[in-house]
Write an enzyme that holds these catalytic residues in place. Sequence first.
Site, mmCIF file in Angstrom:
data_model
loop_
_atom_site.group_PDB
_atom_site.id
_atom_site.type_symbol
_atom_site.label_atom_id
_atom_site.label_comp_id
_atom_site.label_asym_id
_atom_site.label_seq_id
_atom_site.Cartn_x
_atom_site.Cartn_y
_atom_site.Cartn_z
ATOM 1 N N CYS A 1 20.372 75.886 44.505
ATOM 2 C CA CYS A 1 18.824 75.954 44.639
ATOM 3 C C CYS A 1 17.662 76.044 44.616
ATOM 4 C CB CYS A 1 19.299 76.265 46.506
ATOM 5 S SG CYS A 1 21.007 75.425 46.791
ATOM 6 N N HIS B 1 13.331 75.737 49.774
ATOM 7 C CA HIS B 1 13.992 75.859 50.200
ATOM 8 C C HIS B 1 14.532 75.251 51.449
ATOM 9 C CE1 HIS B 1 18.196 74.420 49.277
ATOM 10 N NE2 HIS B 1 18.813 75.793 50.100
ATOM 11 N N ASN C 1 21.379 71.324 53.904
ATOM 12 C CA ASN C 1 20.882 71.327 52.979
ATOM 13 C C ASN C 1 21.795 70.759 51.450
ATOM 14 O OD1 ASN C 1 21.075 73.012 50.164
ATOM 15 N ND2 ASN C 1 21.755 75.097 51.168
#
Length: 343
Positions: free
Chosen positions: A122, A268, A299
Amino acid sequence: MSKIKARKGAPYARILGVGGYRPVRVVPNDVILEKIDSSDEWIRSRSGIETRHWANDEETVAAMSIEAAGKAIADAGITAEQIGAVVVSTVSHFSQTPAIATEIADKLGTNKAAAFDISAGCAGFGYGLTLAKGMIVEGSAEYVLVIGVERLSDLTDLEDRATAFLFGDGAGAVVVGPSEEPHIGPTVWGSEGDKSETIKQTVPWNEFRLGDVSNLPLDSEGNVKFPAITQEGQAVFRWAVFEMAKVAQQALDAAGITANDLDVFIPHQANVRIIDSMVKTLKLPEHVTVARDVRTTGNTSAASIPLAMERLLATGEAKSGDTALVIGFGAGLVYAASVVTLP
Ligand SMILES: CC(C)(COP(=O)(O)OP(=O)(O)OC[C@H]1O[C@@H](n2cnc3c(N)ncnc32)[C@H](O)[C@@H]1OP(=O)(O)O)[C@@H](O)C(=O)NCCC(=O)NCCS
C-alpha cells in the site's frame, strides 16, 4: 578522478496529470455478508466501507492500468511517446515474469520506454513517485508514468471475516515531469521487516503448487483455498495510527511546511477510523480537505492514493495547485510520505 560523464535532468519534478479507473461492478456490503457472519452496520462502523468495486474478466491489471494511464497522460497534456519510463506498483499481477509494465508501455504507445514493476504494497504509489522524481532530476526520463493497480478481489478470502470486506480493485496513475520549482517534497520512507508477518499471503505459491492438503487452508466445502491476503488487523491498525502519524509529520517538516499550510490530506485508504485518527493527531485544521474515498472504493492498496486524488479533483473538493500531504503504508511493513502539489 572519475572518467564518467554525468547527466543532468530537470531541476525539480511535479505531478502533471492524474487518472483513475474503477471497475464497473459496484459491490455493496450485502454481497460480502453472503459469506461471513457480520453486518452492514459493523463493517461501516469499524472500517467506514460501504461499497467497493470488483473487476470482471475484461478488467485485467493491464486493461485497468491502460485506462487510468490514458487519462493521466491526457490530463498532463503530453503524448505517450514522451514518456521515458513506466513504473507499475502492484501485488496482484499474477505472472512472475515478465513485468506487466512492459505490456502497458507498449499498448499505451510509448517509444520503448523503460518499464518495470515494483512491489511495495500500500506504499507502492509513494515508492513509485520517489523513483519517478529521481529519474527526472537525474535525466534518465523527462516524463515518468507511475501506476498503482490492484485486483485484490483475486487475493481475498471471502470466508475470512477479518478481511473479506476490506479490499477492492482499481487503477490510479500519474504523469510526473520536469519543473522549475520543487512540487514534490522530500520523501520520508522506510520498512519494518520485523513486522512482515502482520500482512501477508496465506500460503506462498510454491507451497500452494505442492498441494499438500494437510498444510493448506480449506474452504467450507473442503477445497484448497486459493492464496489470499491475511492480516493481524489490530496490530496493523495500531501501527498505522501511532507510527504513521509521526511519518506524516516528518514529511511536513521535511517539506518545510506546517499543517496550516496544507490544502489536502490524502492518506492510504485502508480504514476511515485510521484516517480520522491521523487527522486528529496531526491537528489538521478544518480547511484541509481529507480523502475518505475508502467508503466507496475499499482498500485498493497501491491504487488507493492516485484514485483518491483523482476523485477529489474530479468532484472539485480539491483543485489544481493545492498542496497535499500523501502517505501510503502497508504490507512489508513499508511506508512512504511526501508533500506534493496537485496537478
Ligand atoms: C480489520 C479491522 C477493520 C477490524 O476492526 P477491529 O476493530 O480491529 O476488529 P477486531 O479484529 O479487534 O475485532 C473486534 C470484534 O469484532 C469481531 N469481528 C471481526 N470481524 C468481524 C466482522 N467482519 N463482522 C463482525 N464482527 C467481527 C471480532 O471477532 C471481535 O469480537 P470479540 O470482541 O467478541 O472478540 C481493523 O483492524 C483494521 O482496519 N485494521 C487495519 C487494516 C488495514 O489497514 N490493513 C491494510 C493496511 S494496508
